[in-house]
Design an enzyme around this catalytic site. Structure first.
Site, short mmCIF file in Angstrom:
data_model
loop_
_atom_site.label_atom_id
_atom_site.label_comp_id
_atom_site.label_asym_id
_atom_site.label_seq_id
_atom_site.Cartn_x
_atom_site.Cartn_y
_atom_site.Cartn_z
N THR A 208 21.76 5.66 -5.72
CA THR A 208 21.30 4.29 -5.56
C THR A 208 19.77 4.26 -5.64
O THR A 208 19.10 5.17 -5.18
CB THR A 208 21.77 3.68 -4.23
N GLY A 209 19.25 3.21 -6.26
CA GLY A 209 17.81 3.16 -6.47
C GLY A 209 17.35 4.28 -7.38
O GLY A 209 16.37 4.96 -7.09
N GLY A 210 18.04 4.46 -8.49
CA GLY A 210 17.79 5.61 -9.35
C GLY A 210 16.93 5.36 -10.56
O GLY A 210 16.79 6.25 -11.40
N SER B 278 13.18 9.19 6.35
CA SER B 278 11.72 9.30 6.29
C SER B 278 11.23 10.09 7.48
O SER B 278 11.81 10.00 8.57
CB SER B 278 11.06 7.91 6.30
N GLY C 16 10.95 6.75 -9.32
CA GLY C 16 10.60 7.56 -8.16
C GLY C 16 11.54 8.69 -7.85
O GLY C 16 12.01 9.43 -8.72
N ILE C 17 11.84 8.84 -6.55
CA ILE C 17 12.67 9.94 -6.08
C ILE C 17 14.07 9.86 -6.68
O ILE C 17 14.65 10.89 -7.06
CB ILE C 17 12.74 9.93 -4.53
N GLY C 18 14.63 8.67 -6.76
CA GLY C 18 15.97 8.52 -7.33
C GLY C 18 16.03 8.97 -8.78
O GLY C 18 16.96 9.67 -9.19
N TYR D 276 10.05 -0.63 9.86
CA TYR D 276 10.48 0.31 8.82
C TYR D 276 10.94 1.63 9.43
O TYR D 276 12.02 2.14 9.08
CB TYR D 276 9.33 0.54 7.84
#
Length: 249
Positions: A12-14, A137, A17-19, A150
Site C-alpha cells: 500500500t502506498g507503493g 515510525s 518513496g519507501i513503498g 502523528y
C-alpha cells in the site's frame, strides 16, 4: 532461486518513496507486486517504471468500500496474497494546541483505521505462510515536539503489530514492523515548508542523528524484504528501528 519466487506481494502506498523502493526490491527477488495509491497518474508512472509483474490499483485506505474492492480484485485475479507491506500513511507536524479534530481524525483514519481493516479483510486471502510488514515510525517511542497526533498513530501500529503477531500466528501469518527515522522521500516535500525551510530541517535532523545523515528509502526496503522472507522466520510481533541511532540517545 530468489527469495520471493512465485509470491504475490501487496504494497500500500507503493507509487513513491519507501513503498516504491520496496516494490523494486520485491520484484528483484522474483515476486509479482500490486501497489496501491490514491493518485492514478502517480500509480501509472510507478507501474510503468517498475515494469513487468507490477499492477497498480487506485485505493483510498480510509474508505472501507475501496478496501473491499481491492480485496475482491486480488481474490478474483490471484486467489491469494503471500506478503503484505502496509506502508501507506500521512504525516502532519503540528503543535498540540493547534491540532484540529478534523486533522486528528484524518490521521487516525489513514494511519490506523486503514491498515487495520486492510489486514482484517486480507486474512482470507493470506496463504499459510504469509508475511505482513507494517510501516510504523521511530517517533512512536520518542517525545518530539509537534508530532503528538502523528506519533500516537504510529505507536498504535506498533501495538497492533504485537497483537496481530500473536493472534494471526496460528493461521501461519507472521506480522512484524519497521520503524524508520528521517528518510529522504517525496513525502518530505508535503510538510508545507518552503525549500529553504525544508533544507534547514534536514540539516537540523542530520545534526541530531549519530550517523550524521538522513536515511534512504532503499535502506528501509532492505529491512522490509528481510521481514517479508524466510530470513526472518523466527521473528513475530517485532519492530525493527532504522534511524541511524537517533532513538538510542
Amino acid at each position: 532461486m530468489t527469495r520471493l519466487d512465485g509470491k504475490l506481494a501487496l504494497i500500500t502506498g507503493g507509487s513513491t518513496g519507501i513503498g516504491y523502493s520496496t516494490a523494486k526490491s520485491f520484484l528483484d527477488e522474483g515476486a509479482s507486486v500490486c501497489i496501491t495509491g490514491q493518485h492514478q497518474e502517480r500509480l501509472d508512472t510507478a507501474t510503468a517504471s517498475l515494469g513487468k509483474n507490477t499492477i497498480g490499483r487506485k485505493t483510498d485506505q480510509t474508505n472501507l468500500a475501496e478496501i473491499d474492492s481491492l480485496i475482491e480484485f486480488l481474490g478474483n485475479e490471484f486467489g491469494r496474497v503471500d506478503t503484505v507491506f502496509l506502508n501507506a500513511g500521512i504525516t502532519l507536524p503540528c503543535p498540540v494546541e493547534s491540532v484540529t479534530e478534523e486533522q486528528f481524525d484524518h490521521l487516525y483514519r489513514t494511519n490506523v483505521k486503514g491498515p487495520f481493516f486492510t489486514l482484517q479483510k486480507l486474512i482470507p486471502l493470506l496463504s499459510g505462510a504469509a508475511t505482513v510488514v507494517i510501516n510504523a515510525s521511530n517517533l512512536a517511542g520518542l517525545g518530539v515536539p509537534n508530532t503528538s497526533a502523528y506519533s500516537a498513530t504510529k505507536a498504535s501500529l506498533i501495538s497492533m503489530t504485537r497483537t496481530f503477531g500473536v493472534e494471526l500466528l496460528p493461521k501461519g501469518i507472521r506480522v512484524n514492523a519497521v520503524a524508520p527515522g528521517p528518510i529522504a522521500t517525496p513525502s518530505m516535500s508535503k510538510l508545507g515548508m518552503s525549500e529553504e525551510e525544508l533544507q534547514g530541517l534536514m540539516q537540523m535532523l542530520e545534526g541530531t542523528i549519530p550517523m550524521g545523515r538522513i536515511g534512504t528509502a532503499e535502506e528501509i526496503a532492505k529491512a522490509v524484504l528481510f521481514l517479508a522472507t524466510a530470513d526472518s522466520s523466527y521473528m513475530v510481533g517485532e519492530t525493527i528501528t532504522l534511524d541511524g541511532g537517533w532513538s538510542s540517545f
